[in-house]
Design a protein around this motif. Structure first.
Motif, PDB file in Angstrom:
ATOM      1  N   ALA A  19       0.830  -1.211   0.000  1.00 31.90           N
ATOM      2  CA  ALA A  19       0.000   0.000   0.000  1.00 31.90           C
ATOM      3  C   ALA A  19       0.863   1.259   0.000  1.00 31.90           C
ATOM      4  O   ALA A  19       0.564   2.227  -0.713  1.00 31.90           O
ATOM      5  CB  ALA A  19      -0.928  -0.014   1.211  1.00 31.90           C
ATOM      6  N   GLU A  60       4.027   1.556  -1.099  1.00 35.00           N
ATOM      7  CA  GLU A  60       4.729   1.685  -2.371  1.00 35.00           C
ATOM      8  C   GLU A  60       3.811   2.151  -3.498  1.00 35.00           C
ATOM      9  O   GLU A  60       4.243   2.849  -4.409  1.00 35.00           O
ATOM     10  CB  GLU A  60       5.392   0.358  -2.746  1.00 35.00           C
ATOM     11  CG  GLU A  60       6.577   0.035  -1.857  1.00 35.00           C
ATOM     12  CD  GLU A  60       7.194  -1.324  -2.124  1.00 35.00           C
ATOM     13  OE1 GLU A  60       6.492  -2.208  -2.689  1.00 35.00           O
ATOM     14  OE2 GLU A  60       8.359  -1.518  -1.755  1.00 35.00           O
ATOM     15  N   LYS A  61       2.539   1.774  -3.440  1.00 32.70           N
ATOM     16  CA  LYS A  61       1.589   2.179  -4.482  1.00 32.70           C
ATOM     17  C   LYS A  61       1.067   3.604  -4.282  1.00 32.70           C
ATOM     18  O   LYS A  61       0.773   4.297  -5.246  1.00 32.70           O
ATOM     19  CB  LYS A  61       0.416   1.208  -4.520  1.00 32.70           C
ATOM     20  CG  LYS A  61       0.812  -0.194  -4.901  1.00 32.70           C
ATOM     21  CD  LYS A  61       0.089  -0.608  -6.138  1.00 32.70           C
ATOM     22  CE  LYS A  61       0.450  -2.040  -6.454  1.00 32.70           C
ATOM     23  NZ  LYS A  61       1.090  -2.143  -7.737  1.00 32.70           N
ATOM     24  N   SER A  62       0.957   4.037  -3.027  1.00 31.66           N
ATOM     25  CA  SER A  62       0.298   5.313  -2.766  1.00 31.66           C
ATOM     26  C   SER A  62       1.251   6.473  -2.486  1.00 31.66           C
ATOM     27  O   SER A  62       0.822   7.625  -2.501  1.00 31.66           O
ATOM     28  CB  SER A  62      -0.660   5.168  -1.583  1.00 31.66           C
ATOM     29  OG  SER A  62       0.066   4.900  -0.392  1.00 31.66           O
ATOM     30  N   LYS A  63       2.511   6.205  -2.243  1.00 29.11           N
ATOM     31  CA  LYS A  63       3.453   7.267  -1.884  1.00 29.11           C
ATOM     32  C   LYS A  63       4.515   7.436  -2.962  1.00 29.11           C
ATOM     33  O   LYS A  63       4.871   6.496  -3.659  1.00 29.11           O
ATOM     34  CB  LYS A  63       4.163   6.945  -0.554  1.00 29.11           C
ATOM     35  CG  LYS A  63       3.240   6.674   0.604  1.00 29.11           C
ATOM     36  CD  LYS A  63       2.504   7.909   1.024  1.00 29.11           C
ATOM     37  CE  LYS A  63       1.645   7.590   2.257  1.00 29.11           C
ATOM     38  NZ  LYS A  63       0.797   8.664   2.637  1.00 29.11           N
ATOM     39  N   ASP A  64       5.035   8.633  -3.064  1.00 32.15           N
ATOM     40  CA  ASP A  64       6.168   8.905  -3.941  1.00 32.15           C
ATOM     41  C   ASP A  64       7.425   8.514  -3.174  1.00 32.15           C
ATOM     42  O   ASP A  64       7.874   9.237  -2.284  1.00 32.15           O
ATOM     43  CB  ASP A  64       6.203  10.382  -4.319  1.00 32.15           C
ATOM     44  CG  ASP A  64       7.334  10.726  -5.261  1.00 32.15           C
ATOM     45  OD1 ASP A  64       8.164   9.832  -5.565  1.00 32.15           O
ATOM     46  OD2 ASP A  64       7.394  11.886  -5.702  1.00 32.15           O
ATOM     47  N   TYR A  71       9.641  10.137   0.137  1.00 31.89           N
ATOM     48  CA  TYR A  71       9.091   9.574   1.368  1.00 31.89           C
ATOM     49  C   TYR A  71      10.208   9.463   2.408  1.00 31.89           C
ATOM     50  O   TYR A  71      11.279   8.938   2.124  1.00 31.89           O
ATOM     51  CB  TYR A  71       8.488   8.199   1.065  1.00 31.89           C
ATOM     52  CG  TYR A  71       7.496   7.678   2.071  1.00 31.89           C
ATOM     53  CD1 TYR A  71       6.372   8.410   2.419  1.00 31.89           C
ATOM     54  CD2 TYR A  71       7.681   6.435   2.665  1.00 31.89           C
ATOM     55  CE1 TYR A  71       5.446   7.920   3.315  1.00 31.89           C
ATOM     56  CE2 TYR A  71       6.755   5.938   3.566  1.00 31.89           C
ATOM     57  CZ  TYR A  71       5.645   6.684   3.889  1.00 31.89           C
ATOM     58  OH  TYR A  71       4.730   6.193   4.792  1.00 31.89           O
ATOM     59  N   THR A  94       3.560   5.807   9.713  1.00 33.32           N
ATOM     60  CA  THR A  94       2.581   4.951   9.050  1.00 33.32           C
ATOM     61  C   THR A  94       2.576   3.561   9.663  1.00 33.32           C
ATOM     62  O   THR A  94       1.522   2.987   9.954  1.00 33.32           O
ATOM     63  CB  THR A  94       2.882   4.851   7.541  1.00 33.32           C
ATOM     64  OG1 THR A  94       2.855   6.157   6.976  1.00 33.32           O
ATOM     65  CG2 THR A  94       1.878   3.970   6.828  1.00 33.32           C
TER      66      THR A  94
END
Length: 75
Positions: A51, A53-57, A61, A69
């Motif tokens: 989640a 890796e898919k939602s954050k730059d 980060y 998180t």
């Protein structure tokens, strides 16, 4: 990460190692630190890692954002 270790304890242990490495002149980028943390987590965090890796730059980060998180999900 040890199977009975909390995220905060693991983070503290790794930060000591990172700081020691920096003392000896090694320049470690924030991105490398975040990648190391993600690779070192237990399998129970796999869905959280995906989640993140898919939602954050991942290029911007930070380790503090990552730990925040993970602590939220650990509770």
């Amino acid at each position: 990460m040890k199977s009975d270790e909390l995220v905060h304890d693991f983070f503290s242990r790794v930060v000591v190692i990172i700081n020691q490495t920096k003392i000896f002149g090694e320049d470690i980028s924030e991105k490398k630190i975040v990648e190391f943390f993600l690779r070192s987590l237990l399998y129970k965090f796999d869905h959280i890692i995906v989640a993140i890796e898919k939602s954050k730059d991942m290029s911007i980060y930070t380790q503090n954002e990552l730990v925040g998180t993970l602590l939220t999900h650990e509770e």
